[in-house]
Design a protein around this motif. Structure first.
Motif, PDB file in Angstrom:
ATOM      1  N   GLY A 214      -1.024  40.649  -9.099  1.00 37.46           N
ATOM      2  CA  GLY A 214      -1.859  39.454  -9.190  1.00 37.46           C
ATOM      3  C   GLY A 214      -1.362  38.473 -10.232  1.00 37.46           C
ATOM      4  N   ALA A 215      -0.888  38.987 -11.359  1.00 37.24           N
ATOM      5  CA  ALA A 215      -0.354  38.105 -12.403  1.00 37.24           C
ATOM      6  C   ALA A 215       0.829  37.304 -11.879  1.00 37.24           C
ATOM      7  CB  ALA A 215       0.049  38.935 -13.618  1.00 37.24           C
ATOM      8  N   ALA A 216       1.704  37.957 -11.098  1.00 41.68           N
ATOM      9  CA  ALA A 216       2.868  37.263 -10.533  1.00 41.68           C
ATOM     10  C   ALA A 216       2.446  36.211  -9.515  1.00 41.68           C
ATOM     11  CB  ALA A 216       3.810  38.286  -9.879  1.00 41.68           C
ATOM     12  N   VAL A 217       1.473  36.551  -8.669  1.00 39.20           N
ATOM     13  CA  VAL A 217       0.996  35.610  -7.651  1.00 39.20           C
ATOM     14  C   VAL A 217       0.367  34.381  -8.306  1.00 39.20           C
ATOM     15  CG1 VAL A 217      -0.710  35.282  -5.811  1.00 39.20           C
ATOM     16  CG2 VAL A 217       0.676  37.359  -5.858  1.00 39.20           C
ATOM     17  N   ILE A 218      -0.429  34.599  -9.353  1.00 36.22           N
ATOM     18  CA  ILE A 218      -1.100  33.488 -10.038  1.00 36.22           C
ATOM     19  C   ILE A 218      -0.078  32.529 -10.650  1.00 36.22           C
ATOM     20  CG2 ILE A 218      -2.529  32.904 -12.045  1.00 36.22           C
ATOM     21  CD1 ILE A 218      -4.126  35.496 -11.394  1.00 36.22           C
ATOM     22  N   LEU A 219       0.912  33.068 -11.344  1.00 34.15           N
ATOM     23  CA  LEU A 219       1.925  32.215 -11.964  1.00 34.15           C
ATOM     24  C   LEU A 219       2.748  31.476 -10.909  1.00 34.15           C
ATOM     25  CD1 LEU A 219       3.273  34.433 -14.905  1.00 34.15           C
ATOM     26  CD2 LEU A 219       1.652  32.534 -15.013  1.00 34.15           C
ATOM     27  N   HIS A 220       3.107  32.173  -9.835  1.00 35.10           N
ATOM     28  CA  HIS A 220       3.891  31.547  -8.761  1.00 35.10           C
ATOM     29  C   HIS A 220       3.108  30.409  -8.115  1.00 35.10           C
ATOM     30  CE1 HIS A 220       5.440  31.431  -4.509  1.00 35.10           C
ATOM     31  NE2 HIS A 220       6.542  31.252  -5.188  1.00 35.10           N
ATOM     32  N   ALA A 221       1.818  30.645  -7.847  1.00 34.30           N
ATOM     33  CA  ALA A 221       0.991  29.608  -7.223  1.00 34.30           C
ATOM     34  C   ALA A 221       0.820  28.403  -8.139  1.00 34.30           C
ATOM     35  CB  ALA A 221      -0.374  30.181  -6.859  1.00 34.30           C
ATOM     36  N   ALA A 222       0.911  28.618  -9.448  1.00 33.75           N
ATOM     37  CA  ALA A 222       0.773  27.521 -10.407  1.00 33.75           C
ATOM     38  C   ALA A 222       2.070  26.739 -10.578  1.00 33.75           C
ATOM     39  CB  ALA A 222       0.324  28.068 -11.762  1.00 33.75           C
ATOM     40  N   GLY A 223       3.133  27.178  -9.897  1.00 30.92           N
ATOM     41  CA  GLY A 223       4.395  26.454  -9.958  1.00 30.92           C
ATOM     42  C   GLY A 223       5.344  26.926 -11.046  1.00 30.92           C
ATOM     43  N   ILE A 224       5.040  28.070 -11.684  1.00 31.65           N
ATOM     44  CA  ILE A 224       5.941  28.628 -12.695  1.00 31.65           C
ATOM     45  C   ILE A 224       7.189  29.167 -12.003  1.00 31.65           C
ATOM     46  CG2 ILE A 224       6.163  30.308 -14.557  1.00 31.65           C
ATOM     47  CD1 ILE A 224       4.084  28.148 -15.071  1.00 31.65           C
ATOM     48  N   ASN A 225       8.371  28.858 -12.539  1.00 31.79           N
ATOM     49  CA  ASN A 225       9.599  29.261 -11.855  1.00 31.79           C
ATOM     50  C   ASN A 225       9.904  30.745 -12.068  1.00 31.79           C
ATOM     51  OD1 ASN A 225      11.263  29.665 -14.247  1.00 31.79           O
ATOM     52  ND2 ASN A 225      11.416  27.432 -14.408  1.00 31.79           N
ATOM     53  N   ALA A 226      10.857  31.250 -11.297  1.00 27.00           N
ATOM     54  CA  ALA A 226      11.160  32.679 -11.274  1.00 27.00           C
ATOM     55  C   ALA A 226      11.601  33.207 -12.633  1.00 27.00           C
ATOM     56  CB  ALA A 226      12.225  32.968 -10.221  1.00 27.00           C
ATOM     57  N   ILE A 227      12.423  32.430 -13.338  1.00 28.71           N
ATOM     58  CA  ILE A 227      12.915  32.874 -14.648  1.00 28.71           C
ATOM     59  C   ILE A 227      11.754  33.033 -15.626  1.00 28.71           C
ATOM     60  CG2 ILE A 227      14.310  32.201 -16.648  1.00 28.71           C
ATOM     61  CD1 ILE A 227      16.237  30.848 -14.699  1.00 28.71           C
ATOM     62  N   GLN A 228      10.825  32.093 -15.616  1.00 29.49           N
ATOM     63  CA  GLN A 228       9.674  32.175 -16.516  1.00 29.49           C
ATOM     64  C   GLN A 228       8.767  33.337 -16.157  1.00 29.49           C
ATOM     65  OE1 GLN A 228       8.531  28.038 -15.775  1.00 29.49           O
ATOM     66  NE2 GLN A 228       8.716  27.623 -17.969  1.00 29.49           N
ATOM     67  N   ILE A 229       8.566  33.571 -14.858  1.00 28.79           N
ATOM     68  CA  ILE A 229       7.726  34.692 -14.427  1.00 28.79           C
ATOM     69  C   ILE A 229       8.329  36.010 -14.895  1.00 28.79           C
ATOM     70  CG2 ILE A 229       6.888  35.989 -12.415  1.00 28.79           C
ATOM     71  CD1 ILE A 229       6.566  33.312 -10.966  1.00 28.79           C
ATOM     72  N   LYS A 230       9.635  36.153 -14.730  1.00 28.98           N
ATOM     73  CA  LYS A 230      10.311  37.382 -15.166  1.00 28.98           C
ATOM     74  C   LYS A 230      10.164  37.571 -16.671  1.00 28.98           C
ATOM     75  CE  LYS A 230      14.437  38.187 -13.396  1.00 28.98           C
ATOM     76  NZ  LYS A 230      15.788  37.938 -12.868  1.00 28.98           N
ATOM     77  N   PHE A 231      10.277  36.485 -17.438  1.00 33.19           N
ATOM     78  CA  PHE A 231      10.150  36.585 -18.890  1.00 33.19           C
ATOM     79  C   PHE A 231       8.720  36.916 -19.306  1.00 33.19           C
ATOM     80  CE2 PHE A 231       9.014  34.471 -22.903  1.00 33.19           C
ATOM     81  CZ  PHE A 231       9.828  35.194 -23.769  1.00 33.19           C
ATOM     82  N   LEU A 232       7.752  36.181 -18.761  1.00 32.06           N
ATOM     83  CA  LEU A 232       6.368  36.346 -19.174  1.00 32.06           C
ATOM     84  C   LEU A 232       5.810  37.714 -18.793  1.00 32.06           C
ATOM     85  CD1 LEU A 232       4.991  32.815 -18.219  1.00 32.06           C
ATOM     86  CD2 LEU A 232       5.270  33.714 -20.533  1.00 32.06           C
ATOM     87  N   LEU A 233       6.208  38.216 -17.619  1.00 33.71           N
ATOM     88  CA  LEU A 233       5.639  39.476 -17.123  1.00 33.71           C
ATOM     89  C   LEU A 233       6.590  40.654 -17.251  1.00 33.71           C
ATOM     90  CD1 LEU A 233       3.775  38.162 -13.943  1.00 33.71           C
ATOM     91  CD2 LEU A 233       2.954  38.361 -16.299  1.00 33.71           C
ATOM     92  N   ARG A 234       7.743  40.423 -17.926  1.00 32.93           N
ATOM     93  CA  ARG A 234       8.637  41.526 -18.292  1.00 32.93           C
ATOM     94  C   ARG A 234       9.291  42.195 -17.074  1.00 32.93           C
ATOM     95  NH1 ARG A 234       5.462  45.239 -19.665  1.00 32.93           N
ATOM     96  NH2 ARG A 234       3.636  44.179 -18.830  1.00 32.93           N
TER      97      ARG A 234
END
Length: 354
Positions: free
Chosen positions: A285-305
């Protein structure tokens, strides 16, 4: 014709996220049937099947094909789980408010931890316990490095707005004393042990403020366990008769399933046949929320480890993406109409050439 094709694609996304007669998501094959019947109706007026780019095509138009392929990918994903959503969290908060849930009870604890997970994307054993360790007397699971797998007070560092350290005791007395917190993952599946992530205050949305959730978590721990137990996992709650437990996988899954049923009008049969909610739904869910908000893949990987791109397997169509697609289509249609209007105006200014 292109506009009708894109509208059908947007309709497919809408169906995939549950905007159906019964208010439930449906499978790709059923979405295909909806599109076929809609295309038949439209064809009576426009003389063409808007599912196809050209009359002679045997393959669906790319926008429609992309949506159906995404739905099929999600349906066929091995070890697939459904994500925890903002809507489910809203349901949890509403239920806790309506039932005046006890501050040290399971559902209040879940509210705080589930919200925190939308920021940090927890794996189960980073914060909670397997069922065998559910009782507080077990002390919680120990990692190979000798530390507790799940968060303890030793993993929390607090700072005020001037970057000065704040004690846990002061934080409990005054939550506003803390402007940010560093949360340490002493043990991780990817072996990046000791990694720290930053949480900052979110005054614009207090109900979703990660630091408020953290304040409630440590305050609950102080009441149930005591601040002197710095190596005891933090995710604790009291049962109906005052028993003390760690939050564990069984109650996490049960709570998520209950929230899904209430939020999306699902039955037990729906859950058994089409959905899977487990502790990993929080990370997904954390990944889906960030992706839907327009956060890019590199940031998602960093923020969610995430070390790899495997988080893409968690992603699926959500209503926000459908709305983004609608806006894009509207912008395109508006731009196209402007170009037509400009062309017509220009043609009136150019004299006829004989």
């Amino acid at each position: 014709h292109d506009a009708r094709t894109h509208l059908l694609a947007a309709f497919a996304v809408d169906l995939a996220v549950g905007n159906t007669v019964k208010g439930k998501p449906i499978k790709a094959a059923t979405i295909g049937n909806y599109l076929r019947d809609t295309a038949t109706l439209l064809g009576n007026f426009c003389g063409r099947d808007p599912r196809y780019t050209n009359r002679s095509d045997n393959e669906l138009a790319l926008p429609i094909r992309a949506v159906l392929n995404e739905c099929k990918r999600h349906e066929n994903m091995p070890h697939r789980v459904d994500p925890y959503t903002i809507e489910m969290h809203t349901t949890l908060v509403a239920l806790n408010t309506a039932t005046t849930a006890h501050m040290d009870g399971l559902h209040r604890a879940m509210e705080n931890w589930f919200n925190l997970s939308t920021y940090l994307g927890f794996r189960l054993r980073e914060w909670a316990q397997e069922d065998d360790y559910r009782r507080l007397a077990s002390g919680g699971e120990i990692a190979p490095n000798g530390r507790k797998r799940a968060f303890t007070l030793d993993d929390i560092r607090l700072f005020d707005s001037g970057n000065r350290p704040v004690s846990i005791a002061e934080f409990i007395k005054n939550s506003d004393a803390v402007a940010r917190s560093n949360v340490k993952f002493s043990w991780q599946k990817n072996h990046d042990h000791g990694e720290e992530k930053l949480l900052s205050s979110n005054p614009r949305n207090p109900s979703r403020d990660a630091l408020r959730s953290l304040h409630n978590i440590v305050s609950r721990f102080a009441r149930i366990v005591g601040l002197d137990k710095t190596d005891t996992p933090l995710a604790v709650y009291k049962g109906s008769f005052g028993e003390k437990f760690f939050i564990h996988s069984k109650v996490i899954a049960s709570t998520l399933q209950t929230l899904a049923k209430k939020t999306y009008n699902l039955t037990d049969r729906d859950l058994q046949r089409h959905y899977k909610y487990t502790s990993h739904s929080l990370r997904a869910g954390a990944a889906v929320i960030l992706h839907a908000a327009g956060i890019n893949a590199i940031q998602i990987k960093f923020l969610l480890r995430w070390r790899s791109d495997s988080f893409f397997l968690c992603l699926r169509n959500v209503a926000h993406l459908s709305e983004q697609q609608n806006r894009a289509i509207n912008q395109l249609a508006s731009a196209t109409q402007s170009e037509v209007t400009a062309a017509r105006a220009a043609s009136r200014l150019i004299p006829n050439i004989v």
